[in-house]
Design a protein around this motif. Sequence first.
Motif, mmCIF file in Angstrom:
data_model
loop_
_atom_site.group_PDB
_atom_site.id
_atom_site.type_symbol
_atom_site.label_atom_id
_atom_site.label_comp_id
_atom_site.label_asym_id
_atom_site.label_seq_id
_atom_site.Cartn_x
_atom_site.Cartn_y
_atom_site.Cartn_z
ATOM 1 N N LYS A 78 95.690 -58.130 -35.862
ATOM 2 C CA LYS A 78 95.036 -58.852 -35.066
ATOM 3 C C LYS A 78 95.368 -58.353 -33.484
ATOM 4 O O LYS A 78 94.383 -58.522 -32.340
ATOM 5 C CB LYS A 78 95.285 -60.280 -35.138
ATOM 6 C CG LYS A 78 94.390 -61.044 -36.288
ATOM 7 C CD LYS A 78 94.521 -62.645 -36.098
ATOM 8 C CE LYS A 78 93.849 -63.138 -37.166
ATOM 9 N NZ LYS A 78 93.735 -64.552 -36.738
ATOM 10 N N THR A 121 85.879 -48.619 -39.217
ATOM 11 C CA THR A 121 87.325 -47.759 -39.790
ATOM 12 C C THR A 121 86.768 -46.827 -40.712
ATOM 13 O O THR A 121 85.551 -46.453 -40.970
ATOM 14 C CB THR A 121 87.978 -48.822 -40.747
ATOM 15 O OG1 THR A 121 87.439 -49.048 -41.941
ATOM 16 C CG2 THR A 121 87.858 -50.188 -40.055
ATOM 17 N N ILE A 142 84.071 -54.582 -37.286
ATOM 18 C CA ILE A 142 85.208 -54.349 -38.332
ATOM 19 C C ILE A 142 85.955 -53.245 -37.716
ATOM 20 O O ILE A 142 85.393 -52.136 -37.734
ATOM 21 C CB ILE A 142 84.806 -54.471 -39.594
ATOM 22 C CG1 ILE A 142 84.032 -55.443 -40.105
ATOM 23 C CG2 ILE A 142 85.858 -54.218 -40.411
ATOM 24 C CD1 ILE A 142 83.107 -55.359 -41.297
ATOM 25 N N GLY A 143 87.301 -53.509 -37.311
ATOM 26 C CA GLY A 143 88.169 -52.265 -36.977
ATOM 27 C C GLY A 143 88.427 -52.276 -35.501
ATOM 28 O O GLY A 143 87.964 -53.258 -34.799
ATOM 29 N N ALA A 144 89.435 -51.839 -35.026
ATOM 30 C CA ALA A 144 89.903 -51.783 -33.853
ATOM 31 C C ALA A 144 90.416 -50.607 -33.001
ATOM 32 O O ALA A 144 91.617 -50.541 -32.493
ATOM 33 C CB ALA A 144 91.033 -52.800 -33.512
ATOM 34 N N GLN A 158 80.678 -51.519 -39.335
ATOM 35 C CA GLN A 158 82.015 -51.048 -40.046
ATOM 36 C C GLN A 158 82.452 -49.549 -39.235
ATOM 37 O O GLN A 158 82.045 -48.828 -39.163
ATOM 38 C CB GLN A 158 82.022 -50.861 -41.315
ATOM 39 C CG GLN A 158 83.004 -50.784 -42.503
ATOM 40 C CD GLN A 158 84.009 -49.774 -42.151
ATOM 41 O OE1 GLN A 158 84.909 -49.892 -41.845
ATOM 42 N NE2 GLN A 158 83.605 -48.512 -42.385
ATOM 43 N N ALA A 184 85.794 -48.656 -32.239
ATOM 44 C CA ALA A 184 85.464 -49.887 -32.032
ATOM 45 C C ALA A 184 85.485 -50.306 -30.682
ATOM 46 O O ALA A 184 84.436 -51.309 -30.409
ATOM 47 C CB ALA A 184 86.340 -50.816 -32.966
ATOM 48 N N ASN A 205 90.007 -57.283 -37.828
ATOM 49 C CA ASN A 205 90.842 -56.197 -38.154
ATOM 50 C C ASN A 205 92.377 -56.570 -38.798
ATOM 51 O O ASN A 205 92.656 -57.824 -38.809
ATOM 52 C CB ASN A 205 91.310 -55.496 -36.748
ATOM 53 C CG ASN A 205 91.898 -54.157 -36.689
ATOM 54 O OD1 ASN A 205 91.287 -53.437 -37.704
ATOM 55 N ND2 ASN A 205 93.154 -54.080 -36.533
ATOM 56 N N ARG A 206 92.792 -55.686 -39.830
ATOM 57 C CA ARG A 206 94.072 -56.000 -40.367
ATOM 58 C C ARG A 206 94.910 -56.673 -39.245
ATOM 59 O O ARG A 206 95.868 -57.468 -39.508
ATOM 60 C CB ARG A 206 94.581 -54.913 -41.120
ATOM 61 C CG ARG A 206 93.732 -54.491 -42.196
ATOM 62 C CD ARG A 206 94.472 -53.451 -43.220
ATOM 63 N NE ARG A 206 93.713 -53.328 -44.519
ATOM 64 C CZ ARG A 206 92.572 -52.325 -44.568
ATOM 65 N NH1 ARG A 206 92.479 -51.549 -43.767
ATOM 66 N NH2 ARG A 206 91.959 -52.223 -45.693
ATOM 67 N N SER A 231 95.674 -55.299 -32.082
ATOM 68 C CA SER A 231 94.840 -54.441 -31.973
ATOM 69 C C SER A 231 93.453 -54.795 -31.403
ATOM 70 O O SER A 231 92.930 -54.473 -30.617
ATOM 71 C CB SER A 231 94.765 -53.316 -32.755
ATOM 72 O OG SER A 231 95.935 -52.874 -33.265
ATOM 73 N N ALA A 232 92.905 -55.758 -32.254
ATOM 74 C CA ALA A 232 91.724 -56.424 -32.012
ATOM 75 C C ALA A 232 91.528 -57.171 -30.682
ATOM 76 O O ALA A 232 90.635 -57.290 -29.681
ATOM 77 C CB ALA A 232 91.190 -57.190 -33.182
#
Length: 281
Positions: free
Chosen positions: A157, A195, A129-131, A193, A135, A154-155, A159-160
């Motif tokens: 996409k 972030t 979770i997170g980018a 996690q 991460a 990730n909020r 970045s992920a």
Amino acid sequence: MDYRLKLIGYPIQHSLSPWIHNKFLERTHLKGTYTLHEISPDASFDENVLTLKKEKVDGFNVTVPYKEEIIPYLNMLDDTAKQMGAVNTVVYREGKWIGYNTDGIGYLRSLESKYPTFFQNKSKRILLIGAGGAARGIYYALDRAGFDCIDIANRTKASAEEIAKLATLSSNTKVVSLKEAEEGIGNYDLIIQTTSVGMKPNVDTSILSFSQVKENAIASDIVYQPLQTKFLKEAEKNGAAIHYGHTMLLYQAQYAFEIWTNQKVPMDDLDLQLQTILEGR
């Protein structure tokens, strides 16, 4: 040899790195010091780097905001630092400054120290979770360790998807939304996690719910202030095993210390000692 080791960054007055590395020096019976070299954003970075060169330090750690800014001053980067585009450890060797990034390996070591059997099956499903930078480092290390199913939520996409480009050909990585991750949480054996959600002072926040978590799944949070985040509390309440963030801090430092000294520090109870310090803050 009398090692001269430092940490550069800003602000760093409350850093735990001096405590950790002075413990390492003590445990390996090596002579040396580990001190802070704070560089204000208003100061000349050029002049501060020149000072480090004049002082002939043997190595230093780099923290925010200088993990990228230090790179042009280095002679070489190891492969991981090249892929990360960020350096957190520099060693002076044979007249050259060489940059490394120890975050990913540090995370793997911390996980293996707590859950060694997890590494026996590389087909276990992992959710990251997170980018951000952490991460990226953790994904790269897990992928190179042979885990072939690492999804990223990730909020944003895009970045992920940048992180997913680091995958080897044998990897199977899906980029999903946080909502999709929450709905499919029961499919994963390890949820990491990365972030800052849940960090002090916002201790009552969690990035997703654990109501459908798989029994005996591992929930891991790299936040260590507070030590037990809401994310970890909810995971444990729903039957997951948990993995604390402060252990990554310790083991990435262990790897940095090896780069400087060629000595692997026995960790023993250091995680409990560090936990006590953190609980008192």
